[in-house]
Scaffold this motif. Structure first.
Motif, mmCIF file in Angstrom:
data_model
loop_
_atom_site.group_PDB
_atom_site.id
_atom_site.type_symbol
_atom_site.label_atom_id
_atom_site.label_comp_id
_atom_site.label_asym_id
_atom_site.label_seq_id
_atom_site.Cartn_x
_atom_site.Cartn_y
_atom_site.Cartn_z
ATOM 1 N N ARG A 189 -3.415 -0.726 6.607
ATOM 2 C CA ARG A 189 -4.677 -1.364 6.233
ATOM 3 C C ARG A 189 -5.450 -1.856 7.451
ATOM 4 O O ARG A 189 -6.658 -1.661 7.562
ATOM 5 C CB ARG A 189 -4.413 -2.541 5.291
ATOM 6 C CG ARG A 189 -3.881 -2.143 3.928
ATOM 7 C CD ARG A 189 -3.919 -3.342 3.010
ATOM 8 N NE ARG A 189 -3.271 -3.098 1.735
ATOM 9 C CZ ARG A 189 -3.852 -2.512 0.691
ATOM 10 N NH1 ARG A 189 -5.084 -2.076 0.783
ATOM 11 N NH2 ARG A 189 -3.192 -2.349 -0.434
ATOM 12 N N PHE A 190 -4.740 -2.529 8.353
ATOM 13 C CA PHE A 190 -5.441 -3.211 9.427
ATOM 14 C C PHE A 190 -6.013 -2.256 10.474
ATOM 15 O O PHE A 190 -6.794 -2.677 11.327
ATOM 16 C CB PHE A 190 -4.537 -4.257 10.080
ATOM 17 C CG PHE A 190 -4.569 -5.573 9.360
ATOM 18 C CD1 PHE A 190 -5.403 -6.592 9.795
ATOM 19 C CD2 PHE A 190 -3.800 -5.779 8.237
ATOM 20 C CE1 PHE A 190 -5.462 -7.794 9.123
ATOM 21 C CE2 PHE A 190 -3.844 -6.984 7.553
ATOM 22 C CZ PHE A 190 -4.685 -7.998 8.001
ATOM 23 N N TYR A 195 5.725 -3.786 7.935
ATOM 24 C CA TYR A 195 4.921 -3.585 9.132
ATOM 25 C C TYR A 195 4.037 -2.340 9.005
ATOM 26 O O TYR A 195 2.827 -2.383 9.287
ATOM 27 C CB TYR A 195 5.847 -3.453 10.342
ATOM 28 C CG TYR A 195 5.147 -3.028 11.608
ATOM 29 C CD1 TYR A 195 4.419 -3.942 12.362
ATOM 30 C CD2 TYR A 195 5.212 -1.712 12.045
ATOM 31 C CE1 TYR A 195 3.780 -3.560 13.523
ATOM 32 C CE2 TYR A 195 4.573 -1.317 13.213
ATOM 33 C CZ TYR A 195 3.862 -2.241 13.947
ATOM 34 O OH TYR A 195 3.226 -1.858 15.090
ATOM 35 N N LEU A 196 4.621 -1.236 8.575
ATOM 36 C CA LEU A 196 3.836 -0.019 8.402
ATOM 37 C C LEU A 196 2.770 -0.204 7.335
ATOM 38 O O LEU A 196 1.662 0.341 7.434
ATOM 39 C CB LEU A 196 4.762 1.147 8.041
ATOM 40 C CG LEU A 196 5.725 1.607 9.139
ATOM 41 C CD1 LEU A 196 6.669 2.671 8.603
ATOM 42 C CD2 LEU A 196 4.967 2.127 10.345
ATOM 43 N N ASN A 233 0.801 -1.218 0.000
ATOM 44 C CA ASN A 233 0.000 0.000 0.000
ATOM 45 C C ASN A 233 0.839 1.276 0.000
ATOM 46 O O ASN A 233 0.429 2.276 0.525
ATOM 47 C CB ASN A 233 -0.911 -0.025 1.240
ATOM 48 C CG ASN A 233 -1.978 1.044 1.178
ATOM 49 O OD1 ASN A 233 -2.532 1.308 0.126
ATOM 50 N ND2 ASN A 233 -2.250 1.663 2.308
ATOM 51 N N TYR A 234 2.033 1.221 -0.571
ATOM 52 C CA TYR A 234 2.840 2.430 -0.594
ATOM 53 C C TYR A 234 3.398 2.665 -1.983
ATOM 54 O O TYR A 234 3.386 1.788 -2.844
ATOM 55 C CB TYR A 234 3.991 2.340 0.417
ATOM 56 C CG TYR A 234 5.095 1.376 0.060
ATOM 57 C CD1 TYR A 234 6.169 1.777 -0.729
ATOM 58 C CD2 TYR A 234 5.073 0.064 0.504
ATOM 59 C CE1 TYR A 234 7.175 0.896 -1.054
ATOM 60 C CE2 TYR A 234 6.078 -0.818 0.183
ATOM 61 C CZ TYR A 234 7.136 -0.402 -0.599
ATOM 62 O OH TYR A 234 8.133 -1.274 -0.933
ATOM 63 N N GLY A 235 3.885 3.838 -2.183
ATOM 64 C CA GLY A 235 4.537 4.175 -3.430
ATOM 65 C C GLY A 235 5.727 5.077 -3.169
ATOM 66 O O GLY A 235 5.779 5.780 -2.162
ATOM 67 N N ILE A 236 6.687 5.033 -4.072
ATOM 68 C CA ILE A 236 7.862 5.901 -3.972
ATOM 69 C C ILE A 236 7.820 6.880 -5.134
ATOM 70 O O ILE A 236 7.676 6.487 -6.282
ATOM 71 C CB ILE A 236 9.164 5.088 -4.017
ATOM 72 C CG1 ILE A 236 9.234 4.136 -2.818
ATOM 73 C CG2 ILE A 236 10.372 6.011 -4.004
ATOM 74 C CD1 ILE A 236 10.473 3.277 -2.792
#
Length: 813
Positions: A350-351, A344-345, A261-264
């Motif tokens: 999401r959770f 982890y992040l 769920n991330y982007g750079i």
């Protein structure tokens, strides 16, 4: 959560406290030494945690050395810089050096003073029988910081006439929070905080089934419940547009396959920024699947948007320790604290919204092929093989190799002597077979290596979720496919549920196998005992669409759908049965054509074109906005055609929603993408992201509408150049996008076009909500120039929720 805080900034940038990676030696890697046989991680006498590092002196006059990684130093050229270093030690006397290095021709070279002497801060530490703390503050002169040097910690134990040893633990390094300007030698990577969880997710009301556990079995309504694999024919893995198909086929679970769920992104300054998306909409997708009575195997492990983030390494030196390549869907080294921290992040992002939702399993990775080949893995492989064989001579004998030193050891298929080119892959395969003894050792090491960080990841996951933990592996397949390196026996003690990546159709307890929707023409129809008549009627109706004639010379108006590439991902008529059904009821014939066969001449034979962002492989060519189909379709509309384009907003986050077709059209027609709409005062299914639209323009598309229930959707932002008008808007009190366009439509030249960012609203089990059916009927009439159907006609509702509930009740008696 982690023993050491992740390096939020790399390569001479913002460093947090405890910037030294793995300073507690709780993980393998991040440290190197010589000789390897005299250095070991030990769990016998740690100062804290489980492990410490043991240096052994076995021969007088010989030195045992331990090195940290080269650590980028935060500093502002022209200013002195202070650092603080500390560690605990116990045992014989030893030397500790802190040295500076500069990067020259991609190699670290020791910084020297005017006399040509290596710059080093050296400390002679005396023998001690108790754990003792070393702590110093060191000032680095400005003249040695001009080239943004790197820092390295260096421990030396000199051998004596008797055996000597020293234990080290809890190494920390405090670096100043100073930002260095971007230079040609590197940029910085900053990790943004997670989006805040402001609550607002309402627990699922009135679940259709009750899941539980009894005697080690998953239960549904008190009965044992299980499955064998999951064939992604409807909903789930790529999108929810065809979720109805999953339910029609009587599947009981699906894989919800979403990327990380991330982007750079690269900033104008040349720096890089890693940010996590607000994944509130992902919870809406989980809720909708659960509402349908389907339980979820949720995957959050694939890296997207790039499968190969190693491309960032050249921009930010140091990322090669975190980002790796060489593995299918494995891009972050989970055996480093930094790599695990990013995972982890990601999970937490999401959770924070999933705590009230039901998951059959959580896949820490999907389709994992753990075959990394970066330097950390190679270094640990050398340590492992040295312990296994005892000497390089013995390893060479078994491997039939002639390595001169342990530093040269690397698996034969990873040799640096293999030149790139068309034949490189086959040559690597040949080297694996020729030197299979060493390759077997490498595979065994990878299986063991994978488990180290994997166990730690589960502990971290357990701090916020009790969902069953697993990994979707192809360990049962042949090693040559790049997957078969995970040992199920090693996984057994850590995973909670076994997930082998197969294409086996699902079964239910005391039920029937899933129906086969698409049959070969010469195959006798499949009749399943116990199937409800209405379900069989729907299957027969949809199957008949694949047998429609392909002629284009009849007089009836025609609608064009993209043809599916194969049966693995269904798009086209069968993926949108309500739309297809209503077109047929309106006297419009439907056809499917492959993208490659669509030309301006072919388009002239169609009254209406439907384009949707669905199966990833089928629409992959359209992700590129330069594809000629865009200009072709715009010209087609301006010359009198009708175009209906929908996106998929059910991918679960602002970063992963599939809207590329809409946005590519928007670049040419003058509209952009906005926020996800969110309105707790006007929504459905107790979900504030499933917005209920109440504001309509006066237009044929919106005639007779009072309310339309949409799924999660980002809004449109028209520019001054946009010829299309907002036909449906969000409410003025929308929390994220007030008075924003949900539907854009109108005339373009002689033709008409409508754009909408959600496809689920018109699917079975959703189209009967509010005035959704009337909107779909209006759209068909507007775009095909046919008389509007009367939504009051009950026969227009095809595959309804009410009928499905009744069928399921009959079949489960």
């Amino acid at each position: 959560m982690f023993r050491h805080i992740i390096m939020a900034v790399l390569c001479g940038l913002l460093f947090p406290l405890f910037a030294i990676p793995n300073g507690g030696f709780e993980e393998k890697g991040s440290w190197s030494g010589y000789p390897y046989s005299n250095i070991e991680r030990t769990d016998k006498e740690a100062h804290s945690g489980k492990f410490a590092m043991r240096l052994i002196g076995q021969e007088a006059g010989k030195v045992t050395q331990l090195f940290s990684d080269y650590l980028p130093l935060a500093a502002t050229p022209g200013n002195q810089s202070k650092i603080r270093v500390s560690f605990f030690y116990k045992g014989d006397s030893f030397l500790f050096h802190l040295r500076l290095y500069e990067l020259q021709a991609e190699k670290e070279v020791a910084v020297k003073n005017e006399q040509g002497e290596v710059i080093a801060f050296t400390f002679n530490l005396k023998k001690t029988d108790e754990w003792t703390e070393f702590r110093r503050e060191i000032t680095l002169p400005a003249k040695y910081l001009e080239n943004l040097p790197r820092l390295r910690l260096h421990f030396q134990l000199w051998g004596k006439s008797v055996l000597s040893e020293t234990l080290l633990d809890d190494v920390t390094l405090e670096l100043p929070e100073v930002t260095a300007p971007p230079t040609a030698s590197g940029a910085r990577l900053t990790i943004e905080p997670l989006p805040s969880d402001d609550g607002g997710i309402v627990p699922m009301p009135d679940l259709p089934y009750r899941y539980g556990q009894k005697d080690g079995y998953l239960t549904r309504d008190g009965k044992p419940f299980y499955y064998a694999g999951n064939y992604t024919i409807g909903g789930g893995q790529w999108q929810l547009n065809t979720l109805w198909m999953h339910r029609l086929l009587n599947y009981s679970m699906l894989t919800l396959d979403w990327s990380m769920n991330y982007g750079i992104s690269k900033e104008k300054s040349g720096d890089y920024r890693l940010r996590y998306h607000d994944s509130r909409s992902a919870a809406s997708a989980v809720r909708e699947i659960t509402r349908q009575g389907i339980i979820i195997e949720f995957d959050n492990g694939n890296y997207m948007p790039e499968y190969n983030p190693i491309r960032y390494v050249k921009g930010v030196p140091g990322l090669d320790r975190i980002f790796v390549n060489g593995s299918h869907f494995y891009s972050l080294d989970h055996n480093t604290p930094e790599g695990r921290k990013i995972h982890y992040l990601d999970w937490r992002s999401r959770f924070c919204y999933y705590k009230n939702l039901h998951l059959m399993a959580f896949e820490s990775w999907n389709e994992l092929g753990y075959t990394p080949s970066h330097e950390r893995v190679l270094a640990d492989f050398r340590i492992w093989t040295e312990k296994k064989y005892g000497s390089l001579a013995e390893a060479n004998r078994v491997w039939r190799c002639n390595f001169k030193s342990w530093e040269e050891v690397r698996p034969p298929h990873l040799s640096t002597d293999i030149l790139p080119g068309a034949s490189a892959h086959q040559y690597r395969l040949a080297m694996r077979d020729k030197y299979f003894e060493q390759y077997y050792d490498y595979l065994r090491f990878l299986g063991l290596d994978f488990m180290v960080g994997f166990k730690e990841m589960k502990k971290e996951f357990r701090t916020f979720s009790d969902a069953p933990w697993g990994v979707d592996t192809r360990a049962h397949r042949h090693y040559a496919d790049g997957y078969g390196v995970l040992d199920p026996d090693l996984l057994e003690d850590t995973i909670d549920i076994v997930m082998l990546h197969t294409w086996i159709n699902s079964f239910e307890y005391n039920g029937e196998p899933a129906a086969l929707l698409f049959e070969a023409e010469e195959t006798a129809p499949l009749v399943l005992p116990g199937i409800a008549p209405v379900r069989q009627k729907w299957l027969d109706e949809i199957s008949s669409w694949d047998k429609l004639p392909v002629t284009l010379d009849t007089s009836a108006p025609k609608a064009l759908f993209l043809a599916p590439l194969n049966s693995f991902g269904r798009i086209g008529r069968t993926a949108y049965p309500q739309l297809t059904y209503l077109l047929h009821r309106s006297g419009v014939e439907t056809r499917e054509l492959p993208l490659a066969e669509i030309t301006p001449e072919v388009l002239k034979k169609f009254r209406f074109v439907f384009l949707a962002e669905d199966h990833a492989g089928s629409i992959a060519p359209l992700v590129n906005g330069k594809h000629p189909i865009y200009d072709m379709l715009i010209d087609y509309v301006r010359e009198g055609g009708g175009l209906f384009c929908v996106g998929t907003s059910a991918r679960g986050s602002t970063g992963n929603a599939r809207q590329s077709i809409n946005w590519n059209f928007g670049q040419k027609l003058g509209f952009n993408r906005g926020n996800y709409a969110r309105n707790p005062l006007s929504c459905g299914y107790s979900d504030d992201m499933q917005v209920k639209a109440l504001h309509f323009a006066d237009h044929p598309v919106t005639r007779g509408l009072k309310a339309v229930q949409f799924f999660t959707l980002p809004v449109f932002v028209p520019t001054s150049k946009c010829e299309l008008k907002p036909l449906v808007k969000t409410a003025p009190n929308d929390l994220a996008a007030p008075n924003a366009a949900i539907v854009l439509g109108g005339t373009l030249g002689k033709g008409k076009a409508v754009f909408l960012p959600d496809a689920l609203w018109m699917q079975p089990f959703r189209v009967e909500a509010e005035d959704n059916l009337r909107l779909l009927a209006n759209l068909i009439a507007y775009l095909t120039d046919t008389p509007p159907l009367d939504p009051a006609d009950a026969t227009l509702l095809f595959m309804t929720e009410k009928e499905m509930r009744a069928a399921e009740a009959v079949e489960r008696r």
